[in-house]
Design a protein around this motif. Sequence first.
Motif, PDB file in Angstrom:
ATOM      1  N   ASN A  70       0.828  -1.203   0.000  1.00 19.38           N
ATOM      2  CA  ASN A  70       0.000   0.000   0.000  1.00 19.38           C
ATOM      3  C   ASN A  70       0.870   1.264   0.000  1.00 19.38           C
ATOM      4  O   ASN A  70       0.625   2.197  -0.775  1.00 19.38           O
ATOM      5  CB  ASN A  70      -0.914  -0.021   1.229  1.00 19.38           C
ATOM      6  CG  ASN A  70      -1.931   1.086   1.222  1.00 19.38           C
ATOM      7  OD1 ASN A  70      -2.251   1.654   0.194  1.00 19.38           O
ATOM      8  ND2 ASN A  70      -2.446   1.400   2.395  1.00 19.38           N
ATOM      9  N   ILE A  71       1.887   1.289   0.841  1.00 16.53           N
ATOM     10  CA  ILE A  71       2.771   2.464   0.905  1.00 16.53           C
ATOM     11  C   ILE A  71       3.478   2.664  -0.429  1.00 16.53           C
ATOM     12  O   ILE A  71       3.563   3.787  -0.935  1.00 16.53           O
ATOM     13  CB  ILE A  71       3.803   2.301   2.052  1.00 16.53           C
ATOM     14  CG1 ILE A  71       3.101   2.413   3.401  1.00 16.53           C
ATOM     15  CG2 ILE A  71       4.909   3.344   1.938  1.00 16.53           C
ATOM     16  CD1 ILE A  71       3.975   2.051   4.580  1.00 16.53           C
ATOM     17  N   LYS A  72       3.987   1.561  -0.995  1.00 13.82           N
ATOM     18  CA  LYS A  72       4.706   1.663  -2.272  1.00 13.82           C
ATOM     19  C   LYS A  72       3.807   2.228  -3.374  1.00 13.82           C
ATOM     20  O   LYS A  72       4.240   3.047  -4.186  1.00 13.82           O
ATOM     21  CB  LYS A  72       5.240   0.294  -2.685  1.00 13.82           C
ATOM     22  CG  LYS A  72       6.030   0.338  -3.961  1.00 13.82           C
ATOM     23  CD  LYS A  72       6.488  -1.036  -4.380  1.00 13.82           C
ATOM     24  CE  LYS A  72       7.142  -0.934  -5.744  1.00 13.82           C
ATOM     25  NZ  LYS A  72       7.349  -2.230  -6.336  1.00 13.82           N
ATOM     26  N   LYS A 118      10.348   3.532  -1.479  1.00  9.29           N
ATOM     27  CA  LYS A 118       9.960   2.473  -2.415  1.00  9.29           C
ATOM     28  C   LYS A 118      10.945   1.312  -2.367  1.00  9.29           C
ATOM     29  O   LYS A 118      10.548   0.145  -2.432  1.00  9.29           O
ATOM     30  CB  LYS A 118       9.877   3.017  -3.835  1.00  9.29           C
ATOM     31  CG  LYS A 118       8.703   3.918  -4.089  1.00  9.29           C
ATOM     32  CD  LYS A 118       8.746   4.411  -5.526  1.00  9.29           C
ATOM     33  CE  LYS A 118       7.783   5.517  -5.784  1.00  9.29           C
ATOM     34  NZ  LYS A 118       7.903   6.063  -7.141  1.00  9.29           N
ATOM     35  N   LEU A 119      12.237   1.626  -2.256  1.00  9.08           N
ATOM     36  CA  LEU A 119      13.260   0.584  -2.177  1.00  9.08           C
ATOM     37  C   LEU A 119      13.076  -0.264  -0.918  1.00  9.08           C
ATOM     38  O   LEU A 119      13.161  -1.498  -0.973  1.00  9.08           O
ATOM     39  CB  LEU A 119      14.653   1.210  -2.193  1.00  9.08           C
ATOM     40  CG  LEU A 119      15.826   0.236  -2.073  1.00  9.08           C
ATOM     41  CD1 LEU A 119      15.877  -0.685  -3.286  1.00  9.08           C
ATOM     42  CD2 LEU A 119      17.128   1.004  -1.934  1.00  9.08           C
ATOM     43  N   ILE A 120      12.795   0.380   0.205  1.00  9.93           N
ATOM     44  CA  ILE A 120      12.554  -0.351   1.456  1.00  9.93           C
ATOM     45  C   ILE A 120      11.339  -1.261   1.309  1.00  9.93           C
ATOM     46  O   ILE A 120      11.366  -2.425   1.725  1.00  9.93           O
ATOM     47  CB  ILE A 120      12.374   0.639   2.626  1.00  9.93           C
ATOM     48  CG1 ILE A 120      13.702   1.335   2.927  1.00  9.93           C
ATOM     49  CG2 ILE A 120      11.838  -0.067   3.874  1.00  9.93           C
ATOM     50  CD1 ILE A 120      13.584   2.516   3.869  1.00  9.93           C
ATOM     51  N   VAL A 145      10.281  -8.578  -1.401  1.00  8.99           N
ATOM     52  CA  VAL A 145      11.155  -9.653  -1.879  1.00  8.99           C
ATOM     53  C   VAL A 145      11.486 -10.620  -0.742  1.00  8.99           C
ATOM     54  O   VAL A 145      11.438 -11.841  -0.912  1.00  8.99           O
ATOM     55  CB  VAL A 145      12.443  -9.076  -2.509  1.00  8.99           C
ATOM     56  CG1 VAL A 145      13.478 -10.159  -2.740  1.00  8.99           C
ATOM     57  CG2 VAL A 145      12.115  -8.374  -3.811  1.00  8.99           C
ATOM     58  N   ALA A 146      11.802 -10.088   0.437  1.00 10.63           N
ATOM     59  CA  ALA A 146      12.113 -10.948   1.585  1.00 10.63           C
ATOM     60  C   ALA A 146      10.903 -11.785   1.984  1.00 10.63           C
ATOM     61  O   ALA A 146      11.029 -12.977   2.294  1.00 10.63           O
ATOM     62  CB  ALA A 146      12.578 -10.105   2.764  1.00 10.63           C
ATOM     63  N   ASN A 147       9.727 -11.193   1.947  1.00  9.81           N
ATOM     64  CA  ASN A 147       8.506 -11.919   2.275  1.00  9.81           C
ATOM     65  C   ASN A 147       8.259 -13.049   1.282  1.00  9.81           C
ATOM     66  O   ASN A 147       7.913 -14.171   1.674  1.00  9.81           O
ATOM     67  CB  ASN A 147       7.320 -10.954   2.295  1.00  9.81           C
ATOM     68  CG  ASN A 147       6.058 -11.615   2.772  1.00  9.81           C
ATOM     69  OD1 ASN A 147       5.970 -12.031   3.919  1.00  9.81           O
ATOM     70  ND2 ASN A 147       5.081 -11.727   1.894  1.00  9.81           N
ATOM     71  N   ASP A 148       8.432 -12.769  -0.008  1.00  9.63           N
ATOM     72  CA  ASP A 148       8.262 -13.810  -1.033  1.00  9.63           C
ATOM     73  C   ASP A 148       9.278 -14.936  -0.848  1.00  9.63           C
ATOM     74  O   ASP A 148       8.962 -16.108  -1.032  1.00  9.63           O
ATOM     75  CB  ASP A 148       8.391 -13.212  -2.434  1.00  9.63           C
ATOM     76  CG  ASP A 148       7.236 -12.285  -2.780  1.00  9.63           C
ATOM     77  OD1 ASP A 148       6.199 -12.327  -2.080  1.00  9.63           O
ATOM     78  OD2 ASP A 148       7.382 -11.506  -3.740  1.00  9.63           O
ATOM     79  N   TYR A 149      10.504 -14.577  -0.458  1.00  8.24           N
ATOM     80  CA  TYR A 149      11.547 -15.581  -0.223  1.00  8.24           C
ATOM     81  C   TYR A 149      11.165 -16.491   0.950  1.00  8.24           C
ATOM     82  O   TYR A 149      11.306 -17.712   0.866  1.00  8.24           O
ATOM     83  CB  TYR A 149      12.879 -14.889   0.059  1.00  8.24           C
ATOM     84  CG  TYR A 149      14.003 -15.838   0.368  1.00  8.24           C
ATOM     85  CD1 TYR A 149      14.625 -16.553  -0.639  1.00  8.24           C
ATOM     86  CD2 TYR A 149      14.438 -16.022   1.665  1.00  8.24           C
ATOM     87  CE1 TYR A 149      15.646 -17.442  -0.359  1.00  8.24           C
ATOM     88  CE2 TYR A 149      15.460 -16.898   1.963  1.00  8.24           C
ATOM     89  CZ  TYR A 149      16.063 -17.605   0.947  1.00  8.24           C
ATOM     90  OH  TYR A 149      17.072 -18.481   1.238  1.00  8.24           O
TER      91      TYR A 149
END
Length: 92
Positions: A20-22, A43-45, A51-55
């Motif tokens: 949502n923030i992104k 946006k990078l954060i 990405v970490a969540n998907d991993y």
Amino acid sequence: MARRAWFPGTRAEQLAMFTNIKGKIDAYKVVLPITGPQADRIKLICDEFIVANDYVDAMRATTARTWSSGVTTYLRAGPRAIRLRLRRRLAP
């Protein structure tokens, strides 16, 4: 009244918050005193968390599948085969 934490407690809620923030940070730039580089950093954060969540999800799925396969193989072997394996491992 108890205070509610601003950061969500579950990974699903955290993922929804970062997504949502992104998606909305460019619109917030107009209202909040955020510069272009600061918005890019936000946006990078968000991307790093996503990405970490998907991993983590991928690793949990792989681990569960591997564990399940190992248990199934172990159970299909039967009690006699299991006893033989244990004797071989315990034998001097």
